[in-house]
Design an enzyme around this catalytic site. Structure first.
Site, short mmCIF file in Angstrom:
data_model
loop_
_atom_site.label_atom_id
_atom_site.label_comp_id
_atom_site.label_asym_id
_atom_site.label_seq_id
_atom_site.Cartn_x
_atom_site.Cartn_y
_atom_site.Cartn_z
N GLY A 198 -0.31 4.98 -0.94
CA GLY A 198 -1.38 5.64 -0.17
C GLY A 198 -0.86 6.81 0.65
N GLN A 199 -1.76 7.37 1.47
CA GLN A 199 -1.43 8.59 2.23
C GLN A 199 -0.23 8.37 3.17
OE1 GLN A 199 -4.15 9.79 5.28
NE2 GLN A 199 -3.49 11.92 5.27
N LYS A 210 -10.30 -4.25 11.45
CA LYS A 210 -9.04 -3.86 12.11
C LYS A 210 -8.97 -4.45 13.53
CE LYS A 210 -6.75 -1.46 9.05
NZ LYS A 210 -5.35 -1.65 8.69
N ASP A 220 2.41 -1.77 -4.49
CA ASP A 220 1.01 -1.32 -4.54
C ASP A 220 0.41 -1.89 -5.81
OD1 ASP A 220 -1.40 0.41 -4.47
OD2 ASP A 220 -0.26 1.53 -2.99
N ASP A 244 -0.46 -7.50 -5.40
CA ASP A 244 -1.82 -7.57 -4.86
C ASP A 244 -1.76 -8.43 -3.61
OD1 ASP A 244 -4.43 -8.07 -4.25
OD2 ASP A 244 -5.05 -8.46 -6.33
N GLY A 266 0.83 -1.21 0.00
CA GLY A 266 0.00 0.00 0.00
C GLY A 266 0.86 1.25 0.00
N TYR A 317 -14.78 -1.52 8.58
CA TYR A 317 -13.36 -1.15 8.74
C TYR A 317 -12.90 -1.43 10.18
CZ TYR A 317 -9.40 2.19 9.09
OH TYR A 317 -8.19 2.81 9.31
#
Ligand code: AKB
Length: 316
Positions: A12-13, A145, A33, A51, A9, A141
């Site tokens: 991402g941010q 988590k 990613d 993936d 990932g 979510y």
């Protein structure tokens, strides 16, 4: 340092900034990613298209690069998760299970798993939420988590995997925008302040949430991962706090630097998600175990965001 790090990932941010910070410390940091990287991320090191739902591909990558540490950031956030629960569950749960198995199979030395304040729910005490408390998340979510935290703890207890985790609050940054979260307004507001001098917020004016500026989040993440193993007393997720504010409070801070800025409110489905989360977090256990301490105040963060976004706009 000699470790070889894989970051999933990575576009991402968090990933875009974490990879660059890790590359300043470690020689070999592989970004991965599904999306292609751009800019500095692309120019500063290895990228692999990966993936996390395909265990064989993950396993091949870990073997090929002789990976020794993994930061598993690939995940679907709260708002996107409520729109597409099936996909969120698959990516957040199956992705993590694949990573955990690949870690054990390949003797990975350390794994980082990003947890979140979304592991708490409406029955959790909302002010100064303690490390150990009632946890009944009601978003997919949060559920994924929380289950992820339990899996991480199980892999530590049963398989000896050195897994470490933080419960991130809303993260504020200008390098890569957030996407698909409930706390995203606290990033969007700065871009719209610079571009349009006005912002319509999807949360109500008085919705207080825990937040953190990205430089603190990146530093804290690396400090946790570099702490001696005997200092880590929780293998699920550490409470991790910066500051808390509401949209109205943030707008007032922005107005001290930009008096013409105006905010209006049009709450949507994300309001209900925000109301199920804590307003502030007690991170005493992280402070005690590995000396965590945030540096940025709300005002420091706001000034830095406005300055950097304005600079990005004048340089294009
Ligand atoms: C979200 O809003 O979904 C995330 C989070 C708090 O984990 N930023």
């Amino acid at each position: 340092m000699n470790d070889t790090i894989l970051v999933t990932g990575a576009c991402g941010q968090i990933g875009t900034e974490l990879v660059l910070a890790l590359r300043k410390i470690y020689k070999n940091v592989i970004a991965s990613d599904l999306k292609e990287p751009i800019g500095e991320l692309k120019d500063t090191g290895e990228f692999v298209r990966l993936d996390v739902l395909y265990k064989n591909g993950l396993n091949d990558c870990v073997k090929r690069f002789k990976v020794t540490q993994i930061y598993h950031l690939a995940a679907v956030l709260s708002a996107t998760g409520e729109r597409n629960p099936e996909m969120a569950w698959r990516i957040n749960m199956k992705g993590l299970r694949n990573i955990l198995d690949v870690c054990v199979k390949n003797g990975i030395a350390k794994l980082f798993f990003p947890s979140t304040i979304a592991v708490f729910g409406p029955t959790t005490p909302r002010v100064n939420t303690p490390q150990f408390t009632v946890m009944e998340p009601n978003t997919i979510y949060g559920i994924s988590k929380q289950a992820g935290e339990r899996w991480c703890d199980w892999y530590f207890q049963k398989k000896g995997l050195d897994v470490r985790s933080l419960r991130y609050p809303g993260l504020i940054s200008y390098k890569t925008k957030a996407g698909g979260g409930t706390t995203d307004y606290a990033v969007d507001i700065f871009f719209e302040a610079v571009e349009k001098k006005q912002y319509t917020c999807f949360l109500k004016a008085d919705t207080v949430l825990p937040m953190m500026y990205m430089p603190d989040a990146i530093r804290g993440t690396i400090e946790l991962m570099e702490a001696p193993s005997q200092k880590i007393s929780t293998r699920s997720g550490y409470n991790f706090a910066g500051f808390s504010f509401s949209p109205a409070e943030l707008a007032t801070v922005i107005q001290t630097q930009m008096p013409e800025f105006a905010i209006s409110y049009a709450p949507d489905f994300r309001q209900q998600i925000a109301e199920s989360w804590p307003q502030s977090i007690d991170d005493a256990v992280a402070r005690q175990d590995w000396s965590w301490k945030p540096e940025y105040s709300l005002t420091d963060m706001s000034e830095d965001m406005l300055r950097n976004i304005a600079a990005m706009h004048t340089s294009v």
